[in-house]
Design an enzyme around this catalytic site. Structure first.
Site, short mmCIF file in Angstrom:
data_model
loop_
_atom_site.label_atom_id
_atom_site.label_comp_id
_atom_site.label_asym_id
_atom_site.label_seq_id
_atom_site.Cartn_x
_atom_site.Cartn_y
_atom_site.Cartn_z
N TYR A 122 -40.92 -17.05 -36.97
CA TYR A 122 -39.99 -16.79 -38.39
C TYR A 122 -39.57 -15.36 -38.47
CZ TYR A 122 -39.86 -17.18 -43.49
OH TYR A 122 -39.29 -17.20 -44.73
N LYS B 196 -35.81 -14.32 -38.81
CA LYS B 196 -35.34 -13.63 -39.95
C LYS B 196 -34.97 -12.30 -39.59
CE LYS B 196 -36.02 -16.57 -43.22
NZ LYS B 196 -35.01 -17.24 -43.65
P1 NAP Z 1 -38.48 -24.23 -49.68
O1 NAP Z 1 -39.09 -24.32 -51.03
O2 NAP Z 1 -39.57 -24.73 -48.40
O3 NAP Z 1 -37.20 -24.95 -49.43
C1 NAP Z 1 -36.39 -25.22 -48.27
C2 NAP Z 1 -35.66 -26.33 -48.30
O4 NAP Z 1 -34.83 -26.19 -47.08
C3 NAP Z 1 -36.09 -27.62 -48.42
O5 NAP Z 1 -35.64 -28.12 -49.43
C4 NAP Z 1 -35.94 -28.16 -47.03
O6 NAP Z 1 -35.89 -29.64 -47.09
C5 NAP Z 1 -34.69 -27.57 -46.70
N1 NAP Z 1 -34.48 -27.62 -45.08
C6 NAP Z 1 -35.58 -27.43 -44.10
N2 NAP Z 1 -34.79 -27.85 -43.04
C7 NAP Z 1 -33.58 -28.22 -43.23
C8 NAP Z 1 -32.59 -28.54 -42.27
N3 NAP Z 1 -32.78 -28.48 -40.97
N4 NAP Z 1 -31.47 -28.66 -42.91
C9 NAP Z 1 -31.29 -28.54 -44.10
N5 NAP Z 1 -32.20 -28.23 -44.91
C10 NAP Z 1 -33.24 -27.80 -44.55
O7 NAP Z 1 -38.11 -22.76 -49.33
P2 NAP Z 1 -37.91 -21.49 -49.98
O8 NAP Z 1 -39.22 -20.76 -50.36
O9 NAP Z 1 -36.90 -22.09 -51.33
O10 NAP Z 1 -37.28 -20.66 -49.02
C11 NAP Z 1 -35.77 -20.68 -48.99
C12 NAP Z 1 -35.30 -19.46 -47.98
O11 NAP Z 1 -35.74 -18.36 -48.47
C13 NAP Z 1 -35.81 -19.94 -46.63
O12 NAP Z 1 -34.88 -19.51 -45.72
C14 NAP Z 1 -37.07 -18.90 -46.57
O13 NAP Z 1 -37.51 -18.73 -45.11
C15 NAP Z 1 -36.51 -17.83 -47.30
N6 NAP Z 1 -37.84 -17.29 -47.75
C16 NAP Z 1 -38.70 -17.64 -48.79
C17 NAP Z 1 -39.69 -16.60 -49.17
C18 NAP Z 1 -40.77 -17.06 -50.20
O14 NAP Z 1 -41.63 -16.51 -50.44
N7 NAP Z 1 -40.74 -18.20 -50.66
C19 NAP Z 1 -39.71 -15.25 -48.43
C20 NAP Z 1 -38.90 -15.01 -47.75
C21 NAP Z 1 -37.74 -15.63 -47.45
P3 NAP Z 1 -37.16 -30.35 -46.83
O15 NAP Z 1 -38.34 -30.25 -47.87
O16 NAP Z 1 -36.72 -31.93 -46.41
O17 NAP Z 1 -37.90 -29.85 -45.51
#
Ligand code: NAP
Length: 253
Positions: free
Chosen positions: A154, A158
């Site tokens: 990851y 990133k």
């Molecule tokens: P999340 O709640 O897990 O949501 C991610 C979404 O992406 C889910 O709906 C998932 O669908 C979908 N997804 C996964 N694989 C996919 C694919 N191949 N094609 C299309 N959609 C797909 O994550 P989040 O926390 O909102 O994170 C959003 C972004 O911010 C990510 O890139 C993450 O790495 C980044 N981020 C998050 C945090 C944090 O603290 N939350 C921190 C830094 C960066 P499914 O549920 O069906 O798998």
């Protein structure tokens, strides 16, 4: 296109979490929003939230790591909403493990969704941005880009997205297209809940512990990230490109 016409945005991974909050926020900014996620039915809630508030949205099922699905999804957005000129590459997955226990398949899955997905989506959408002489691409990086134990896949993806963003900014700038990255710290979503589960902590306890390490003494919410993305995708942000904005409640060392 005149700036009074409604611009079309695609937000990937928008069924929940940061992507859903971003889709809602961009609709509030007057954009027509394609709410894209793996499962089209899972996008319904975000779409309904937008349309209930008087906005325009379309649910699109697509795996961003699959080239044919990406091309079909973008073609559908063009047909049903119009040519997209805003793209938020937000879809993401975790496959955390220490290096010695990480499988090659866990490495590949993370690379494919984050890096290959952002590449395929950007490639499919850029021609519409170039035609419109306007475009805004925002890629979701992470504070993990600076290195994080148990996340060698990851963190690499990133950090890779930061190089990807800067290169898009250099290649596409002359066409009126900007590219920027937002790098969240700890945000309350299913993703951080999964991490709490993995380390065997209750989610509330996990959040409280994280907050003590954050200068503003709280964890982030999806809307904190949506605000930063709204800035980068705004009409007024045309001279801001190739930047990485950490949205983490304080500086990261
Ligand atoms: P999340 O709640 O897990 O949501 C991610 C979404 O992406 C889910 O709906 C998932 O669908 C979908 N997804 C996964 N694989 C996919 C694919 N191949 N094609 C299309 N959609 C797909 O994550 P989040 O926390 O909102 O994170 C959003 C972004 O911010 C990510 O890139 C993450 O790495 C980044 N981020 C998050 C945090 C944090 O603290 N939350 C921190 C830094 C960066 P499914 O549920 O069906 O798998």
């Amino acid at each position: 296109m005149s700036t009074t016409e409604q611009r079309v945005a695609i937000v990937t991974g928008a069924a929940r979490g940061i992507g859903a909050a971003t889709a809602v926020r961009l609709a509030e900014e007057g954009r027509a929003v394609a709410v894209l996620d793996l499962d089209e039915a899972a996008c319904k809630e975000t779409v309904e939230k937008i349309t209930a508030a008087g906005g325009k949205a379309l649910a699109v099922g697509c795996d961003v790591s699959d080239e044919a699905q990406v091309e079909a999804a973008v073609a559908r957005v063009v047909e049903e909403l119009g040519a997209p000129t805003i793209l938020v590459n937000n879809a993401g997955v975790l496959r955390d493990n220490l290096l010695f226990k990480m499988s090659a398949s866990d490495w590949d899955t993370v690379m494919n969704v984050h890096l290959r997905g952002a590449f395929l989506m950007s490639k499919a959408v850029q021609k519409h941005m170039v035609d419109a002489k306007f475009g805004r691409i925002v890629n979701l990086s992470s504070s993990s880009a600076l290195g994080n134990r148990g996340q060698v896949n990851y963190a690499a993806a990133k950090a890779g997205l930061q190089g990807f963003t800067k290169t898009l900014a250099k290649e596409l700038g002359k066409f009126g297209v900007t590219a920027n990255a937002v790098a969240p710290g700890f945000i309350v979503t299913e993703m951080t809940k999964a991490t709490a589960d993995r380390v065997g902590m209750g989610f509330e306890e996990f959040q409280a512990a994280a907050a003590t390490q954050i200068p503003v003494q709280r964890v982030g919410r999806p809307e904190d990230i949506a605000n930063a993305i709204a800035f980068f995708t705004g009409e007024a942000a045309g001279f801001v490109s190739g930047q990485v904005m950490y949205v983490a409640g304080g500086p990261l060392n």
